[in-house]
Design a protein around this motif. Structure first.
Motif, PDB file in Angstrom:
ATOM      1  N   GLY A  16      -9.779   8.384 -17.350  1.00 19.42           N
ATOM      2  CA  GLY A  16      -8.744   9.172 -18.022  1.00 19.42           C
ATOM      3  C   GLY A  16      -7.347   8.918 -17.480  1.00 19.42           C
ATOM      4  O   GLY A  16      -6.397   9.607 -17.866  1.00 19.42           O
ATOM      5  N   ASP A  17      -7.199   7.950 -16.620  1.00 21.19           N
ATOM      6  CA  ASP A  17      -5.874   7.652 -16.084  1.00 21.19           C
ATOM      7  C   ASP A  17      -4.918   7.276 -17.220  1.00 21.19           C
ATOM      8  O   ASP A  17      -3.754   7.677 -17.248  1.00 21.19           O
ATOM      9  CB  ASP A  17      -5.981   6.489 -15.087  1.00 21.19           C
ATOM     10  CG  ASP A  17      -4.865   6.505 -14.057  1.00 21.19           C
ATOM     11  OD1 ASP A  17      -3.996   7.380 -14.162  1.00 21.19           O
ATOM     12  OD2 ASP A  17      -4.882   5.650 -13.161  1.00 21.19           O
ATOM     13  N   VAL A  19      -4.920   8.356 -20.086  1.00 22.09           N
ATOM     14  CA  VAL A  19      -4.527   9.557 -20.815  1.00 22.09           C
ATOM     15  C   VAL A  19      -3.406  10.282 -20.073  1.00 22.09           C
ATOM     16  O   VAL A  19      -2.396  10.673 -20.660  1.00 22.09           O
ATOM     17  CB  VAL A  19      -5.740  10.488 -21.004  1.00 22.09           C
ATOM     18  CG1 VAL A  19      -5.344  11.742 -21.762  1.00 22.09           C
ATOM     19  CG2 VAL A  19      -6.872   9.758 -21.720  1.00 22.09           C
ATOM     20  N   VAL A  20      -3.579  10.423 -18.767  1.00 29.30           N
ATOM     21  CA  VAL A  20      -2.548  11.126 -17.992  1.00 29.30           C
ATOM     22  C   VAL A  20      -1.253  10.324 -17.984  1.00 29.30           C
ATOM     23  O   VAL A  20      -0.160  10.885 -18.096  1.00 29.30           O
ATOM     24  CB  VAL A  20      -2.991  11.352 -16.529  1.00 29.30           C
ATOM     25  CG1 VAL A  20      -2.074  12.368 -15.865  1.00 29.30           C
ATOM     26  CG2 VAL A  20      -4.411  11.828 -16.455  1.00 29.30           C
ATOM     27  N   ALA A  21      -1.370   9.019 -17.852  1.00 32.76           N
ATOM     28  CA  ALA A  21      -0.166   8.185 -17.794  1.00 32.76           C
ATOM     29  C   ALA A  21       0.615   8.313 -19.094  1.00 32.76           C
ATOM     30  O   ALA A  21       1.844   8.385 -19.094  1.00 32.76           O
ATOM     31  CB  ALA A  21      -0.540   6.732 -17.552  1.00 32.76           C
TER      32      ALA A  21
END
Ligand code: MGD
Ligand code: MGD
Ligand code: SF4
Ligand code: SF4
Ligand code: SF4
Ligand code: SF4
Ligand code: SF4
Ligand code: MO
Lengths: 177, 745, 330
Positions: A16-17, A19-21
């Motif tokens: 999910g990196d 997504v956060v980025a």
């Protein structure tokens, strides 16, 4: 120029990196997402297959979302990137209905929002925020018209699929399998 | 009955607190509502930082928007921990900074004992109180009777304070509940621990063997990246896990082992390597001690034997052994990290260490490299006082292999009826959530009740803060300086964390807090500096840099002094009694432990019970990030993984809420949703750790999912290090909400 | 076992877990649009056929409802917009491929026409409302006075009254477009398998006409006119049933997603409401009642009319809701 993204389902760990980025890069409001992760498990214990996909707008070549837009707010820019001009959008939702991938959403401010392929970065030759952060290097962004671009090479050398090709949109996000 | 130190839900506190501490669940449309357009990186102001969302400590830059808010955090390209890419938790760092549920002001438990209230106080008042209590306890029982339970970077500041007033009773859940056994296993084999980051040369390995280590869910940045590059190069991965982990899905071989039987598999692998002549003979001959003993020892442990223990077919055991041998010495049998499993954990990791030796992987390209770090002198201060007793005096007689303080033993020493010869009377709890991280919660709570005084230094109102007498709110890593990170890596590096923004609310950096307490205790001579910038600049100048330079670059690399790998045939002295890799451990032997790993049967679940195993979700660090708005988005609760066969038996549906009851009758406080999945064996259930939090003040995290920690009441102590094995707990699945009485049994 | 789930916890309002972008506004808008199209169609059709004086209600009176339906429909549409302040953007461009754009412009043209047509019959209306639905009378006569007070307007209406025949042709074309549009709006969405069928246009047109006919039938006091519209209704309902059968045959003969969409109505969550509400109450029951009427059994005309209207309304709600459940992925 034909921008596209390749997503390696074999390397992705579904963290999910990306997504956060995207969230911090593009101020995506809490509770909304321009990209997301899908986990697919097939088989029976102990012979299993797990596919992890990071999904987003496919920047389709055949764009039902743009076609159904009554105001022209949804449009295609250089490189085939599909974008929405916020203050031309009336929030009718037609494009959301038209997208088979549920890649669009109503921003709480009313207009429709979605992945932009980070055109503010890619137009300067940078990678998109999600590509740049992915710790497993599962995402590759590039120009399909350039035969030597890493993405063209990947698509030549690896097996890939697109999502719901039967919906006829000619997606430009390729899933390496 | 009210006890002196009941858990206080900070949300329901003294009126003054309410206004500031109002739950921040309220929906905000934009996380950074002021900024519409993406940031222009080339113009934005950036400051170096070191991520503290986990202990991998990746170096990064924090970028600020035009209004001065931290908009995003991007890895520092030259940093070896992050290689320019943070993991999701690091990328979500701004969520920690701007979480409205943060601790905002010092809190003091007020009124008579039994009065369950906090009030907000000034730092002056809070620090005076801490100093007064510290002195009281110190003078009455000796400063040794004050224990420091800590974790993370802030810990260093308090360790210094503790040594200054003469206590060496420091312990971390990150050792006894985590990697203690692994370090002991390797120290007793190679004379050197593994350390962090693990010096595994995955970028060059041809084969990686993961024994329970769930890289990819365990999101330690460097290894995740390295494993991915390995996959690109066609590295073979072999994963041993009762669960089809993410790593297992990327593996050529997944060995779904029966939990608790790993040593049997490891012994069988040794058997195959030795008896089929596949081990590295030259390497063993030159560097190892005790090969013949080992050979004799593993003789009976054939793959056929191991099959009866592990459920792994003999041909799979052989095939995987061949795979490793083929890749040797460019093979990594990963040492794991959280190794507190079944009580024989040092022995299991020793078996891993031995296997690496048989393959000749230690010190070899594609195996284990020799990490190096830069030594930076400490800012000069007088010698610390010598404590009269330390953790060793209550630990080493029983757990002779322990090499640092052991949390659970300090807790034992804190109990009213302790049998230990020294007693603990007060706790400093710094950046560790003991309720969630130490098994047997009731015991921890009992110890807390018995303390003369408990101070908690934290950033969030986690469960542990509810048991404090004083809560000192530290500012987050994005708002402070800390000591330099001196990396132990392929190349020595030094990295700087500096504040990206001023501390929000009434919070303070850890260095300041510890210094203020020190000054109040009259320990001025140990704090002979004005502020930490002076310390950092002085330290950096000793190695030819400066604070000014580091503020620009964030990370600086230095030359290595020793080679990265062993040359073929090179003479090498291992720091063991024999100077060799000890396949037969003379130290363990001398201490009265098995000199070579022995397989022991562990209890298996009875009918209707399933083994509770737990692990990580990639987007969270334990419970500390569950309330982070950005990461909570990704996962706001955990699920109980259940095999479809069990689901059918119990008539469970995916998404259904269930409760858990363990072998000791403890029932989970909150329900958890079922996830029916083929990805797990049918004798176990899987529950990701960190969820099911009980402090209402954590608006987003409260009551979401169930806590594995609550279910872990049977602890199997590692006989070498005293660490707590936590996987020997069995649960039943209750489909109806259990009665309250039961819940309290 | 096959498991596919979104693990990043994506949970976007009105999109996850199922799409629910269009709520009551769009189906209401489609219903009212269809109804108005029906009214205008019959008015202009019978006028052209030269039966304007014979079928008074349909040609002269009932079209007066049309502008109100259209305005309410437009208001519903406006309410549906999430970025309302920008709604004028609809009229700064014409997007030939966008049904929404077509709709906006069609309505833009229909709306004035729907006012003009009844205004050319003000005199007749005054007469009619002096006897029936008398509460309408003051309104009609106010409008009459109002128009007379503005000379150019009066002239304009006069002009249209004179050229009613030409007007009728324009109205009939535009009303068919409006009727078809209400169906096309949905069928243009490739992404929603349930909507993506070419039968939807004719089906919605027929349904719109039948609701229009039902309303005319209901408000008519002339036995002859009622019988004519009752027959028209029977025909339209029969055609609708035929289309519906075809719709399902089409789905079942197609790909997996289409079969899945059809299954929403064949055992799935919309089965009861569709077969009872739309087909039973809205089509079959009125069909029976009206056939009985033709054979001389007396049934109050308002009952089948009301049933058809309700059925038509439910039909739009069901189609809009169910369509949003159908998708290609997962
Ligand atoms: N049941 C169970 N128990 C476990 C584990 C498990 O998987 N299951 N895992 C074990 C392992 S491997 C480990 S390493 C331990 C870890 O256990 P802990 O050391 O308790 O680690 P965290 O849970 O991260 O708790 C860190 C605390 O520090 C606070 N904090 C975060 N950043 C800062 C900061 O900058 N300053 C200050 N002052 N505080 C801060 C957080 O709010 C949180 O309260 O847990 C162990 N215990
Ligand atoms: N995202 C994220 N990453 C983290 C952390 C975090 O909190 N969040 N914490 C970090 C810390 S401090 C640590 S210590 C590490 C821990 O990370 P690891 O060392 O990888 O963790 P373990 O708890 O040893 O491994 C959990 C796995 O062990 C499997 N398992 C359970 N029982 C058995 C068994 O009997 N045998 C075998 N072979 N496998 C078994 C489980 O199915 C699960 O897949 O993660 C680090 N990385
Ligand atoms: S950041 Fe990379 S590995 Fe993580 S979920 Fe996204 S694509 Fe997968
Ligand atoms: S994925 Fe959806 S929004 Fe993106 S271009 Fe294709 S149809 Fe349009
Ligand atoms: S919601 Fe906005 S972008 Fe989408 S179709 Fe309507 S006007 Fe166009
Ligand atoms: S390309 Fe940019 S906008 Fe699209 S998902 Fe990735 S980060 Fe978000
Ligand atoms: S691994 Fe992730 S959470 Fe840990 S320090 Fe690095 S970026 Fe931060
Ligand atoms: Mo750990």
């Amino acid at each position: 120029m034909r921008y596209a993204m390749a997503m390696d389902t074999k390397k992705c760990v579904g963290c999910g990196d990306c997504v956060v980025a995207c969230q911090t890069e593009n101020n995506v409001p809490l509770g909304y997402a321009r990209d997301w992760i899908v986990e697919k498990v097939e088989g029976t214990y102990p012979s299993l297959n797990l596919e992890l996909r990071s999904e987003r707008c496919n920047h389709c070549e055949n764009t039902p979302c743009v076609r159904t837009c009554p105001t022209g707010a949804s449009h295609v820019i250089e490189g085939g990137i599909v974008k929405v001009t916020h203050d031309e959008c009336i929030g009718c939702g037609a494009c959301i209905q038209a997208c088979p991938y549920e890649a669009r959403y109503f921003h709480p401010d009313g207009y429709v929002d979605k992945c932009t392929f980070c055109d503010h970065r890619t137009s300067k030759g940078q990678d998109t925020a999600c590509v740049a952060v992915c710790p497993t290097h599962s995402l590759t962004f590039g120009d399909l018209d350039d035969e030597n671009s890493p993405i063209s090479k990947l698509l030549r050398n690896r097996k890939w699929k697109t999502l719901a090709p039967e919906a006829g949109t000619k997606p430009n996000v390729y899933f390496l399998i | 009955m009210k006890t002196r130190r009941d858990f206080i839900k900070i949300s329901a506190l003294a009126a003054g607190g309410l206004a500031v501490l109002k739950p921040a669940l309220s929906f905000s449309s934009g996380f950074f509502p002021d900024e519409e357009v993406p940031l222009d990186e080339s113009e934005a102001q950036r400051t170096p930082t070191i991520c503290e969302v986990c202990f991998w400590n990746c170096a990064a830059f924090a970028y600020k928007d035009r209004k001065g808010k931290v908009q995003k955090i991007i890895g520092n390209d030259i940093d070896l921990h992050s290689k320019g890419r943070l993991c999701p938790r690091g990328t979500g760092g701004p969520g920690m900074l701007y979480d409205k549920d943060r601790l905002k002001k010092p809190l003091l438990r007020v009124g008579k004992p039994g009065n369950q209230k906090f009030k907000e106080v000034s730092w002056e008042e809070a620090l005076d109180f801490v100093a007064k209590k510290t002195r009281e306890v110190g003078e009455k029982y000796g400063y040794e009777s004050i224990a420091l339970l800590d974790h993370g970077t802030t810990a260093h500041h308090f360790e210094h304070l503790f040594k200054s007033f003469g206590s060496d009773n420091t312990a971390e859940p990150a050792i006894a509940q985590c990697l203690g056994a692994r370090e002991a296993g390797f120290i007793n084999t190679y004379g050197a621990g593994i350390g962090s980051p693990e010096p595994t040369d995955l970028r060059n390995a041809k084969c990686l063997v993961l024994i329970g280590s769930h890289i990819g869910e365990n999101m330690h940045n460097g290894i995740v990246q390295d494993m991915s590059t390995g996959l690109d190069r066609g590295m073979t991965v072999i994963t041993v896990d009762p669960r089809f982990s993410t790593a297992a899905s990327k593996s050529k071989f997944w060995l779904p082992i029966k939990p608790s039987t790993d040593i049997a598999l490891l012994l069988a692998w040794m058997h195959v390597l030795i008896y089929e002549d596949l081990y590295d003979k030259d390497y063993i001959e030159q560097y190892a001690y005790g090969f013949d003993e080992l050979k004799a020892h593993v003789r009976p442990f054939t793959p056929e034997w191991a099959y009866t223990k592990t459920d792994i077919p003999p041909q799979d055991i052989r095939k995987t052994a061949y795979e490793m041998a083929k890749a040797a010495p460019s093979v990594v049998i990963h040492p794991g990290r959280h190794t507190a499993w079944y009580g024989d954990d040092t022995q299991r990791t020793r078996a891993i260490a031995i296997l690496n030796a048989l393959l000749g992987a230690w010190g070899k390209k594609g195996g284990y490299y020799f990490p190096e770090k830069i030594r930076i002198p400490r800012f000069p201060h007088p010698k610390y006082p010598e404590p009269e007793w330390t953790w060793k005096d209550i630990t080493k007689d029983k757990y002779k292999g322990a090499f640092t303080g052991v949390t659970n033993i300090l807790i034992d020493a804190s109990l009213p009826d302790t049998k230990l010869k020294h007693k603990i009377k007060a706790w400093y709890v710094v950046a560790t959530n003991l309720i969630q991280s130490i098994p047997d919660q009731e015991k921890t709570k009992k110890a807390l009740q018995n303390m003369e005084f408990v101070v908690v230094v934290d950033t969030m109102p986690t469960e542990i803060t509810g048991y404090a007498d004083v809560v000192l709110p530290e500012c987050t890593y994005l708002e402070r300086y800390d000591y330099l990170r001196t990396t132990r890596h392929k190349i020595p590096q030094v990295a700087l964390r500096m504040p990206a923004v001023e501390p929000m609310y009434d919070t303070k950096p850890g260095w300041w807090i510890s210094r203020e307490i020190g000054l109040r205790l009259g320990l001025d001579k140990y704090f002979p500096w004005k502020d930490i910038e002076e310390v950092l600049d002085w330290q950096l100048k000793q190695v030819g840099s400066s604070l000014e330079e580091m503020k620009k670059v964030g990370v600086k690399s230095f030359e290595r002094e020793e080679p990265l790998y062993l040359e073929d045939g090179e003479d090498y002295f291992f720091n063991t009694n024999t100077g060799k890799i000890e396949l037969y451990s003379t130290d363990l032997d001398a201490m009265g432990y098995d000199p070579m790993p022995v397989y022991r049967e562990h209890p298996q679940p009875e009918d209707g019970f399933y083994r509770l195993i737990y692990g990580r979700v990639p987007m969270h660090t334990f419970g500390r990030t569950i309330n982070n708005p950005l990461l909570n988005e990704l996962r706001d609760e955990n699920h109980l993984w259940v095999n479809p066969k069990i689901a059918k038996l119990l008539d469970l549906k995916t998404g259904q809420e269930v409760w858990l009851r363990n072998q000791d009758g403890v029932v989970s406080t909150f329900p958890v949703k079922v996830r029916i999945t083929e990805r797990i064996r049918f004798d176990s259930v899987y529950l990701p750790h960190g969820f099911g939090q009980k402090n209402k003040k954590m608006g987003r995290a409260y009551g979401r999912g169930a806590a594995d920690s609550e279910m872990i009441t049977r602890v199997e102590i590692d006989d070498v290090t005293g660490g707590t094995g936590m996987r020997g707990n069995f649960v039943e699945i209750l489909v109806e909400k259990p009665q309250k009485e039961e819940a309290e049994s | 076992m096959k498991e596919e789930l979104i693990i990043s916890g994506r949970n976007i309002p009105n999109i996850d877990p199922v799409l629910h972008i269009w709520h009551w506004q769009i189906p209401l808008y489609l219903f009212l649009g269809g109804l108005a199209a029906g009214l205008l169609f019959f008015a202009s059709y019978f006028y052209i056929r030269g039966r304007g004086n014979e079928l008074k209600t349909s040609v002269q009176i009932a079209p007066a409802f049309a502008p109100f339906f259209i305005i309410i429909g437009l208001l519903a549409l406006l309410l549906d917009l999430k970025h309302q302040l920008y709604f004028w953007r609809l009229y700064t461009t014409f997007r030939i491929e966008s049904p929404m754009s077509w709709g906006a412009w069609t309505l833009g043209v229909v709306l004035p026409l729907s006012f003009i047509w009844p205004l050319t019959y003000l005199k007749e209306m005054k007469k009619y409302f002096s006897k029936n639905f008398t509460f309408m009378y003051p309104i009609v006569s106010w409008v009459d006075t109002f128009i007379k007070s503005i000379k150019p307007l009066e002239k304009l209406i006069k002009w249209f009254t004179k050229h009613r025949y030409g007007l009728a042709w324009v109205v009939i074309v535009i009303s068919v477009i409006l009727g078809v549009y209400t169906g096309i709006l949905l069928s243009a969405f490739n992404a929603r398998p349930l909507w993506n069928t070419s039968i939807l246009g004719p089906l919605f047109l027929t349904s719109g006409l039948s609701t229009g006919a039902a309303l005319i039938m209901w408000s008519s006091k002339s036995v002859k006119e009622r019988i004519i519209f009752s027959r028209i209704d029977i025909l339209l309902v029969a055609v609708e049933l035929f289309f519906i059968v075809h719709l399902f045959m089409g789905f079942l003969a197609s790909g997996a997603v289409q079969i899945e969409s059809a299954q929403l109505f064949l055992g799935g969550e919309f089965t009861a409401i569709f077969w009872i509400g739309v087909v039973g109450i809205g089509l079959v029951l009125p069909l029976i009642l009206e056939t009985m009427e033709l054979f001389g059994f007396h049934v109050p005309i308002s009952i089948p009319a009301l049933l058809i209207l309700i059925g038509g309304l439910i039909f739009r709600f069901v189609m809009v809701d169910a369509g949003q459940v159908t998708r290609y992925l997962y």
